[in-house]
Scaffold this motif. Structure first.
Motif: not given
Length: 290
Positions: A26, A29, A64, A68
């Motif tokens: 979180q 991001s 981020r 991924h």
């Protein structure tokens, strides 16, 4: 440029509860993505001035993407947090080597470094026994796992197609498929394991022969021990009373006596007791030879 850039314990991570991967994801991001102009300007500062603050901004803005990529390797039974950490190491290495004059975005350059670090981590930790050691085996390991997400055991035709696509032999494909289908087995049983009908507690240690399993060996050992005890008694009987008493007192009783104790008992020096003991033992060895 300082080598501190690639150390995994740099203060590069956003604030958040320790050990919470969800909080970490979180947080990363929420970090803004850099524009191409901002990214190039930071990369130039890093290259020309060794500006570690610029390196920090480049790394933070791409965390981020590491998350991924790391999520794609969750099928290996490893912790996502560990995969992310290894990917971050690859990202920091990529930032160190990034050349802004090439004309590509950092994420396109860094993805190869991120994957390389995660690949190494997976291969080191997926199994106790190494499943892929050469470059060709590593390529086959990752690509075959992707293929087997949709397939059971490969048929001969499927094996041939996979071998042609990856540039390896069908034999290599079959061998890697067997490795992927196997599992690690503990040598010793688990602490709470019990013998049941399913044999869940049986491990390789359970199949080791017991030293007492062969009756012939047990009988031979017992005979040898009995014969040795008999020869010892006969050898002691051949000694004079004083020598036998010294040997028994020094070696064949639970409360062994010292040279000084025996010297006081016989009214001689401790050195004389030592000499009598050595002569008695030498004589016994000659008598006990088979």
């Amino acid at each position: 440029m300082s080598t501190a850039l690639v150390q995994p314990n740099m203060n590069l991570m956003p604030a958040g509860p320790v050990g919470s991967v969800d909080a970490y994801m979180q947080a990363v991001s929420s970090i803004p993505v850099l524009s191409q102009e901002e990214e190039r300007a930071l990369a130039v500062r890093l290259r020309d001035q060794g500006d570690l603050d610029a390196a920090r901004q480049l790394v933070l803005s791409h965390l981020r993407f590491v998350v991924h990529i790391a999520r794609g390797y969750m099928g290996y039974g490893l912790q996502l947090g560990d995969l992310i950490q290894e990917g971050n190491v690859g990202l920091m290495k990529a930032v160190k080597r990034f050349d802004p004059e090439v004309g590509v975005r950092l994420v396109s350059f860094a993805v190869h470094w991120i994957r390389a670090e995660i690949h190494e981590f997976v291969l080191r930790n997926w199994r106790v026994v190494k499943v892929a050691t050469t470059k060709a085996q590593r390529k086959l390991f990752f690509n075959l796992r992707k293929a087997k997400k949709h397939l059971g055991w490969l048929s001969a035709e499927e094996t041939r197609v996979v071998a042609e696509d990856l540039g390896v032999s069908p034999r290599d494909v079959n061998e890697m498929e067997r490795r992927l289908s196997s599992r690690d087995l503990a040598f010793d049983p688990a602490p709470n394991a019990t013998d049941d009908e399913d044999g869940g507690a049986f491990t390789p240690a359970a199949y080791l022969p017991s030293p007492e399993a062969d009756p012939a060996v047990s009988v031979e050992t017992a005979d040898w021990e009995e014969a040795s005890a008999t020869r010892l008694r006969l050898a002691l009987d051949r000694l004079d009373d004083r020598s036998r008493h010294i040997v028994e007192s020094r070696w064949l009783t639970e409360n062994k006596r010292t040279l000084q104790d025996l010297a006081a008992e016989y009214g001689v020096s401790a050195e004389r007791i030592r000499q009598l003991e050595a002569n008695a033992i030498k004589k016994m060895r000659g008598l006990m030879i088979i």
